[in-house]
Write a protein that holds these residues in place. Structure first.
Motif, mmCIF file in Angstrom:
data_model
loop_
_atom_site.group_PDB
_atom_site.id
_atom_site.type_symbol
_atom_site.label_atom_id
_atom_site.label_comp_id
_atom_site.label_asym_id
_atom_site.label_seq_id
_atom_site.Cartn_x
_atom_site.Cartn_y
_atom_site.Cartn_z
ATOM 1 N N LEU A 20 22.017 23.158 -26.081
ATOM 2 C CA LEU A 20 23.479 23.078 -26.926
ATOM 3 C C LEU A 20 23.408 22.118 -27.978
ATOM 4 O O LEU A 20 23.369 22.486 -29.098
ATOM 5 N N ALA A 21 22.965 20.392 -28.020
ATOM 6 C CA ALA A 21 22.551 19.516 -28.848
ATOM 7 C C ALA A 21 21.731 20.683 -30.336
ATOM 8 O O ALA A 21 21.826 20.699 -31.070
ATOM 9 N N ASN A 47 24.532 15.579 -33.659
ATOM 10 C CA ASN A 47 24.091 15.100 -32.386
ATOM 11 C C ASN A 47 25.149 14.454 -31.959
ATOM 12 O O ASN A 47 26.000 14.167 -31.629
ATOM 13 N N ARG A 48 26.222 14.214 -33.123
ATOM 14 C CA ARG A 48 27.332 13.321 -33.248
ATOM 15 C C ARG A 48 28.603 13.818 -32.382
ATOM 16 O O ARG A 48 29.359 13.484 -31.208
ATOM 17 N N PHE A 49 28.623 15.296 -32.609
ATOM 18 C CA PHE A 49 29.374 16.130 -31.676
ATOM 19 C C PHE A 49 29.026 16.150 -30.810
ATOM 20 O O PHE A 49 30.179 16.623 -30.017
ATOM 21 N N GLU A 54 30.090 15.391 -25.047
ATOM 22 C CA GLU A 54 29.372 15.586 -23.349
ATOM 23 C C GLU A 54 30.567 14.092 -22.903
ATOM 24 O O GLU A 54 31.055 14.073 -21.953
ATOM 25 N N GLU A 55 31.035 13.096 -24.242
ATOM 26 C CA GLU A 55 31.762 12.154 -23.638
ATOM 27 C C GLU A 55 33.003 12.639 -23.114
ATOM 28 O O GLU A 55 33.820 12.389 -21.774
ATOM 29 N N GLU A 56 33.408 13.920 -23.584
ATOM 30 C CA GLU A 56 34.991 14.338 -23.828
ATOM 31 C C GLU A 56 35.206 14.934 -21.747
ATOM 32 O O GLU A 56 35.924 14.885 -21.454
#
Length: 64
Positions: A20-21, A47-49, A54-56
């Motif tokens: 995915l990344a 990468n930031r997205f 992932e954090e969400e």
């Protein structure tokens, strides 16, 4: 950008689901008449997205 992403995932090979990344790197803003981003900037945004998504996904309910 969303239209590009929808088209990509509608036609992507199964192997991309495991990367995915990496799959988010080919950002194609030029398709809509916008200036294309420099590759390094596009990769940093992708990468930031990925990090934000992932954090969400792993955020506990009721926690900000």
């Amino acid at each position: 950008m969303l239209a590009f992403a929808r088209n990509f995932w509608a036609n992507a090979e199964t192997a991309w689901r495991l990367k995915l990344a990496e799959a988010r790197h080919p950002i194609a803003l030029a398709a809509a008449g916008h200036c294309a981003l420099p590759d390094d900037l596009a990769v940093r945004i992708a990468n930031r997205f990925t990090t934000d998504r992932e954090e969400e996904m792993f955020r506990l309910p009721g926690r900000a």
